[in-house]
Design an enzyme around this catalytic site. Structure first.
Site, mmCIF file in Angstrom:
data_model
loop_
_atom_site.group_PDB
_atom_site.id
_atom_site.type_symbol
_atom_site.label_atom_id
_atom_site.label_comp_id
_atom_site.label_asym_id
_atom_site.label_seq_id
_atom_site.Cartn_x
_atom_site.Cartn_y
_atom_site.Cartn_z
ATOM 1 C CE LYS A 112 7.349 0.864 -0.717
ATOM 2 N NZ LYS A 112 6.451 0.382 0.340
HETATM 3 C C1 LIG Z 1 5.238 0.883 0.777
HETATM 4 C C2 LIG Z 1 4.321 -0.047 1.480
HETATM 5 C C3 LIG Z 1 2.931 0.136 1.460
HETATM 6 C C4 LIG Z 1 2.290 1.325 0.793
HETATM 7 O O1 LIG Z 1 2.433 1.268 -0.604
HETATM 8 P P1 LIG Z 1 2.261 2.607 -1.487
HETATM 9 O O2 LIG Z 1 2.597 2.198 -2.853
HETATM 10 O O3 LIG Z 1 3.237 3.587 -0.914
HETATM 11 O O4 LIG Z 1 0.860 3.047 -1.303
HETATM 12 C C5 LIG Z 1 2.137 -0.813 2.080
HETATM 13 N N1 LIG Z 1 2.683 -1.871 2.724
HETATM 14 C C6 LIG Z 1 4.015 -2.079 2.761
HETATM 15 C C7 LIG Z 1 4.531 -3.254 3.491
HETATM 16 C C8 LIG Z 1 4.882 -1.189 2.133
HETATM 17 O O5 LIG Z 1 6.200 -1.398 2.180
#
Ligand SMILES: *Cc1c(COP(=O)(O)O)cnc(C)c1O
Length: 493
Positions: A109
């Site tokens: 993120k």
């Molecule tokens: C948010 C997240 C995901 C999923 O990603 P999306 O964009 O919501 O599909 C997968 N792995 C981790 C560690 C995340 O923080």
């Protein structure tokens, strides 16, 4: 380049407006009116991450002065990533892990949430917006911390994060409740991620409530992947990963690869889809789910059905039943059929499901991995390669193994590696057949030993940081909680 809603193409806005608003007034999501084409890849392969980001983000957000784009990228991808290239590609067991977790909060993120605050601030200044922005975010664990960290002490911005009380890992919870910054607020809700996300969407859609906020001098925006400002920066790393393979001579120019993404809200995989639409030679997009396999079932049967219990797994950031960005994907593959999208999303809200009849399996391959498979992948990878995967990445790797077995398609593959194992020590330790220590930080030491790495300071400091956020609320009380927090009603910091 203009942006319009997936539910009404008439209403066009610039990228600055789309980023400030976060979500369209009709409840739809902003999408670019066209997808730009990448220049000849061979000519890009020596670009640094920042240079590539300037090129790609500049193509989409072309109403920003290029100096603002450049300053945003320099601010985001420098010191916050230890002044290293922000992503690494490592080859293990014949696949390429695109490590996206080297930022301030140790999850992918950060790739977007380090830059979004700069883009938001530049948009507010350029548009002469006088109100304060309230970033309202529902988190399955990682977005919350990354948004808090990215927006802390940004002038003119407040951040409110709602997380499911029992639905995040201990490390994720500690990261959030110790967050500093005068403008940060963290609230645990008595519900799951879908409740939190629905609450946030309801707030956005409540015209009266938004009027009231405006009178008090606030406008709402979002740091979830419903914000297009989250999505576009994520396109960059797929291109970067491909160029890296090219540069290292592991693929030939224009050779196709497969991309595997551990999926929750469908944002990360949608960014890979955009990269493909821009001309990146990607063949299959492989959508990996955990036990909450709504997407797997959807790609299998054409029926999207959220009418099931949300299970808490060892990959909490993927514990989601309503994957918001699927709406954007369906919009694009339906030839931008806004009225069909509107119908389906209404059905999903009212009846809990919808059907998509006209679906090509070539577009996407969906599979899921259960807890046992995740554990055995972590164990095998560690045993074979000495490489430690976090549970989310292990979901993707497990699904990729199934894909290989089923299709025999062994094109070079990139797996999006979305979190550091330090964030989810318990599952990793248990998978390696060891005893989970009572004390979280003892567990962290075990992970450090296994990885032969030092404990990141972002993790070790959590042991001594004071808790600053203790507020909880019921899922029906989110609107009131936001007003109260903005009035300075939180007494704990
Ligand atoms: C948010 C997240 C995901 C999923 O990603 P999306 O964009 O919501 O599909 C997968 N792995 C981790 C560690 C995340 O923080």
């Amino acid at each position: 380049m203009k942006y319009y809603s997936t539910r009404n193409k008439e209403n066009k806005v610039s990228s600055m407006e789309a980023i400030i608003k976060g979500i369209a007034e009709d409840g739809g999501l902003f999408v670019p009116e066209s997808i730009p084409t990448l220049p000849e890849l061979e000519n890009l392969k020596n670009l640094s991450y920042k240079e590539l980001a300037k090129l790609i983000i500049g193509m989409y957000f072309d109403d920003y002065p290029q100096e603002d784009i450049n300053a945003s990228i320099n601010g985001a991808y420098g010191e916050k990533f230890g002044n290293m290239e922000p992503v690494k590609l490592v080859e293990k067991d014949g696949v390429h892990f695109l490590e996206l977790f080297h930022g301030p909060t140790l999850a992918f993120k950060d790739m977007a949430l380090t830059i979004l605050p700069y883009l938001m601030r530049a948009a507010l200044l350029n548009k002469g917006i006088k109100q304060e922005v309230v970033i309202l975010t529902a988190t399955s664990g990682d977005t919350g911390k990354a948004a808090l960290e990215g927006f802390k002490d940004v002038p003119g911005v407040n951040v409110v994060v709602f997380y499911p009380k029992d639905g995040v890992s201990e490390m994720q919870r500690l990261q959030m409740i110790t967050q500093i910054g005068k403008n940060t607020h963290v609230v645990a809700i008595e519900g799951n991620f879908d409740d939190a996300q629905k609450g946030v969407k309801d707030i956005f859609g409540d015209v009266e409530y938004n009027k009231e906020l405006k009178e008090r001098g606030y406008v709402l925006s979002s740091a979830n992947s419903i914000n297009i400002g989250r999505l576009i920066p994520q396109v960059v790393y797929y291109v970067y990963g491909y160029l890296n393979l090219l540069k290292e001579g592991k693929i030939k120019n224009n050779q196709e690869i497969n991309v595997v993404v551990p999926t929750g809200n469908f944002g990360n995989i949608l960014a890979a889809y955009y990269a493909k639409k821009m001309g990146l030679p990607v063949d299959r997009l492989i959508c990996a789910s955990n036990d909450n396999k709504v997407l797997t079932d959807f790609f299998e049967t054409g029926e999207y059905d959220k009418g099931r219990e949300l299970l808490l797994t060892s990959s909490p950031s993927m514990d989601i039943l309503v994957s918001s960005n699927l709406e954007r994907f369906l919009f694009h593959i339906s030839g931008e059929d806004q009225s069909a999208i509107k119908d389906m999303m209404e059905k999903l809200t009212k009846e809990g499901s919808f059907r998509w009849s006209d679906f090509s399996k070539e577009e996407i391959y969906g599979e899921f991995a259960d807890e046992r498979e995740v554990s055995s992948s972590i164990d095998q990878m560690y045993g074979g390669e000495g490489y430690v995967m976090d549970p989310h990445t292990a979901v993707a790797y497990s699904v990729y193994k199934k894909f290989l077995k089923e299709t025999g398609d062994d094109k070079p593959a990139i797996i999006a590696s979305t979190a550091s194992p330090f964030k989810f020590p318990d599952k990793v330790i248990a998978s390696m057949g060891e005893h989970i220590p009572e004390n979280l930080f003892k567990g962290i030491e075990i992970i450090a030993d296994a990885m032969k790495a030092e404990i990141p300071s972002q993790v070790s400091e959590l042991e001594r940081l004071p808790v600053l956020h203790r507020q909880t609320c019921k899922k029906e009380e989110m609107k009131g909680a936001v007003l109260q927090l903005l009035q300075g009603g939180e007494t704990n910091d």
